[in-house]
Enzyme design. Structure first.
Site, mmCIF file in Angstrom:
data_model
loop_
_atom_site.group_PDB
_atom_site.id
_atom_site.type_symbol
_atom_site.label_atom_id
_atom_site.label_comp_id
_atom_site.label_asym_id
_atom_site.label_seq_id
_atom_site.Cartn_x
_atom_site.Cartn_y
_atom_site.Cartn_z
ATOM 1 N N CYS A 98 0.091 -1.008 -0.438
ATOM 2 C CA CYS A 98 -0.238 0.410 0.140
ATOM 3 C C CYS A 98 0.932 0.936 -0.221
ATOM 4 C CB CYS A 98 -0.476 -0.182 1.357
ATOM 5 S SG CYS A 98 -1.972 1.519 1.679
ATOM 6 N N SER A 104 -13.693 6.556 -3.047
ATOM 7 C CA SER A 104 -14.095 7.033 -1.796
ATOM 8 C C SER A 104 -15.234 7.179 -1.762
ATOM 9 C CB SER A 104 -13.433 6.637 -0.897
ATOM 10 O OG SER A 104 -11.916 6.426 -1.431
ATOM 11 N N LEU A 105 -16.020 6.519 -2.091
ATOM 12 C CA LEU A 105 -17.913 6.906 -1.454
ATOM 13 C C LEU A 105 -18.576 7.660 -0.513
ATOM 14 C CD1 LEU A 105 -20.406 7.142 -3.785
ATOM 15 C CD2 LEU A 105 -21.046 5.292 -3.058
ATOM 16 N N HIS A 106 -18.335 6.296 0.161
ATOM 17 C CA HIS A 106 -18.731 6.800 1.990
ATOM 18 C C HIS A 106 -20.078 7.250 1.962
ATOM 19 C CE1 HIS A 106 -14.997 6.004 1.731
ATOM 20 N NE2 HIS A 106 -14.315 6.680 2.090
ATOM 21 N N GLY A 130 -1.867 10.074 0.454
ATOM 22 C CA GLY A 130 -2.450 11.580 -0.617
ATOM 23 C C GLY A 130 -3.561 11.237 -2.225
ATOM 24 N N SER A 148 -6.870 4.282 -6.071
ATOM 25 C CA SER A 148 -8.396 5.134 -4.797
ATOM 26 C C SER A 148 -8.138 6.468 -4.936
ATOM 27 C CB SER A 148 -7.848 4.022 -3.584
ATOM 28 O OG SER A 148 -9.247 4.690 -2.306
ATOM 29 N N CYS A 193 -4.355 5.082 7.590
ATOM 30 C CA CYS A 193 -3.579 5.912 6.222
ATOM 31 C C CYS A 193 -2.465 7.425 7.060
ATOM 32 C CB CYS A 193 -3.831 6.309 4.870
ATOM 33 S SG CYS A 193 -5.157 7.579 4.697
HETATM 34 N N1 SAH Z 1 -6.584 9.396 -1.350
HETATM 35 C C1 SAH Z 1 -7.359 8.538 -1.359
HETATM 36 C C2 SAH Z 1 -6.487 7.160 -1.031
HETATM 37 C C3 SAH Z 1 -5.652 7.359 0.562
HETATM 38 S S1 SAH Z 1 -6.815 6.235 1.762
HETATM 39 C C4 SAH Z 1 -8.493 8.544 -1.546
HETATM 40 O O1 SAH Z 1 -8.801 8.926 -0.445
HETATM 41 O O2 SAH Z 1 -9.012 6.968 -1.412
HETATM 42 C C5 SAH Z 1 -7.900 5.435 0.850
HETATM 43 C C6 SAH Z 1 -8.883 4.535 2.050
HETATM 44 O O3 SAH Z 1 -9.107 4.950 3.796
HETATM 45 C C7 SAH Z 1 -10.296 5.843 1.017
HETATM 46 O O4 SAH Z 1 -10.986 4.986 1.059
HETATM 47 C C8 SAH Z 1 -9.884 6.661 2.213
HETATM 48 O O5 SAH Z 1 -11.487 7.139 2.264
HETATM 49 C C9 SAH Z 1 -10.275 5.344 4.084
HETATM 50 N N2 SAH Z 1 -9.610 5.812 4.897
HETATM 51 C C10 SAH Z 1 -8.927 6.910 5.851
HETATM 52 N N3 SAH Z 1 -8.833 7.350 6.295
HETATM 53 C C11 SAH Z 1 -9.975 6.705 7.255
HETATM 54 C C12 SAH Z 1 -10.702 6.444 8.384
HETATM 55 N N4 SAH Z 1 -9.416 7.108 9.936
HETATM 56 N N5 SAH Z 1 -11.429 5.200 8.946
HETATM 57 C C13 SAH Z 1 -11.436 4.218 7.729
HETATM 58 N N6 SAH Z 1 -11.275 4.695 6.387
HETATM 59 C C14 SAH Z 1 -10.310 5.999 5.816
HETATM 60 FE FE1 SF4 Z 2 -7.080 12.797 1.127
HETATM 61 FE FE2 SF4 Z 2 -6.744 11.269 3.288
HETATM 62 FE FE3 SF4 Z 2 -9.165 11.706 1.753
HETATM 63 FE FE4 SF4 Z 2 -7.984 10.419 0.834
HETATM 64 S S1 SF4 Z 2 -8.728 10.239 2.291
HETATM 65 S S2 SF4 Z 2 -8.463 12.214 -0.453
HETATM 66 S S3 SF4 Z 2 -5.742 10.609 1.368
HETATM 67 S S4 SF4 Z 2 -7.517 13.549 2.538
#
Ligand code: SAH
Ligand code: SF4
Length: 353
Positions: free
Chosen positions: A112, A221-223, A166, A198, A340
């Site tokens: 990763c 990353s939909l959420h 990032g 991602s 991350c």
């Molecule tokens: N920037 C990219 C990839 C890095 S983050 C992105 O946002 O997709 C990788 C994944 O971890 C993303 O789906 C992000 O939303 C999720 N993520 C980040 N912080 C998190 C946390 N505290 N708990 C659960 N998922 C998290």
């Molecule tokens: Fe950036 Fe974190 Fe959002 Fe991914 S989840 S875009 S790493 S701020």
């Protein structure tokens, strides 16, 4: 070796083959030397120029004098006692720290990796977003994370996920070059299913990826499938709301024929109700995709709550009943801050203290 040593030598590990060929020509070398060097770096795992035994001693010496191979140095390393997950803080030449994680799994090892130092996207739940943005990583610093992991763990990496620090599509040019290196048949021979990129939803970046013809698994990353909720936790949604995001995601799916992944991080009481799940199901209906549910990984001083497990299971049920492949992503390396941005954040906190 001292991570703070400053050098201006170019690191060859991030150069796509065509660029390496152009470089060899500029140096008065035969173009086929480029392929040999590329194979050493990306197929045979060479860690220095000296071991490139089919190059003349003279060329090896000249390469070593003028170029580098893998400039990232290990600053900190944590191995999970639970599952062998290994988290690295790697130091760049300018001492900026980058997170990379090695996830061993029955001979199918995953790395990763990060694409930026910090992140400018500011997602409210993310440790990386909390720490702000420092700079983009270069292609060599992106590819170099894999080389550093393989060197340190003594094992090959088979799969790659761009899920470290990032936003990859906010550093598209460098990510594109790194993908060109990693997907090249002369090197690792990775196919589209070996790499997952991602994104939080940088729509022009998704369109650039589609236009590039490069094929990787795309994870969005939909959420949340509700614009107001998504905008409240992910500022990017105000710029590129769900309708535009889904248009770009569909276009990529159609252009590549690859299944999309939608990541749904669940925050207790925010986006984890059955109705939220119904809305996700409606949004992705008709798209060839799967959904990954990620229970919130707590980050200190944030207002979010970990969802009840029964909620996560119920959310999964709703999606499954709607015919959508849905997995709950189990936490790896939970004992070593493997979410991350957390390790770098802790390091920064320790320094401040
Ligand atoms: N920037 C990219 C990839 C890095 S983050 C992105 O946002 O997709 C990788 C994944 O971890 C993303 O789906 C992000 O939303 C999720 N993520 C980040 N912080 C998190 C946390 N505290 N708990 C659960 N998922 C998290
Ligand atoms: Fe950036 Fe974190 Fe959002 Fe991914 S989840 S875009 S790493 S701020």
């Amino acid at each position: 070796m001292n991570a703070n040593i400053q050098t201006t030598k170019q690191d060859l590990v991030g150069l796509p083959l065509v660029h390496l060929q152009a470089l060899m020509e500029r140096l008065g070398e035969k173009p086929f030397r480029a392929r040999q060097i590329f194979e050493w770096m990306h197929k045979k795992g060479a860690v220095d120029f000296e071991s490139m035994s089919n190059l003349s001693a003279e060329l090896r010496k000249s390469l070593a004098e003028n170029f580098e191979l893998g400039i990232l140095k290990v600053h900190r390393k944590q191995v999970s006692q639970r599952d062998g997950t290994t988290k690295f803080l790697l130091a760049c030449r300018d001492s900026e720290l980058v997170e990379a994680v090695f996830l061993p799994h029955e001979g199918r090892n995953t790395a990763c990796i990060s694409t930026q130092v910090g992140c400018a996207m500011g997602c409210r739940f993310c440790a990386t977003g909390d720490s702000g943005f420092a700079r983009n990583l270069s292609p060599a610093e992106i590819v170099g994370q894999i080389s550093a992991i393989e060197r340190e763990c003594g094992q090959p990496v088979h799969n790659l996920v761009y899920m470290g620090m990032g936003e990859p599509l906010h550093n598209w040019e460098a990510v594109k070059e790194a993908l060109e290196v990693l997907l090249d048949p002369a090197g690792r021979q990775w196919g589209p299913r070996h790499i997952t990129l991602s994104t939080c939803g940088v729509v022009p970046g998704i369109d650039q990826l589609t236009a590039s013809g490069l094929k990787v698994r795309l994870a969005i990353s939909l959420h949340s499938a509700v614009d107001e909720v998504r905008s409240s936790i992910m500022p990017i949604n105000r710029r590129y709301p769900l309708k535009e995001l889904m248009r770009a995601a569909r276009d990529y799916q159609k252009a590549t024929g690859l299944q999309l992944t939608f990541e749904v991080a669940l925050f207790g009481g925010v986006n984890d109700s059955d109705l939220d799940a119904v809305k996700v199901a409606r949004l992705v209906r008709g798209v060839e995709c799967k959904v990954n549910l990620i229970p919130y990984n707590p980050v200190s001083e944030q207002p979010f709550k970990v969802p009840e497990f029964s909620r996560v299971a119920s959310f999964q049920n709703v999606l499954r009943h709607a015919g959508i492949i849905t997995m709950i992503r189990t936490e790896k390396g939970g004992d070593i801050d493997a979410a991350c941005g957390q390790l770098r954040r802790r390091e920064a906190g320790e320094k401040a203290a």
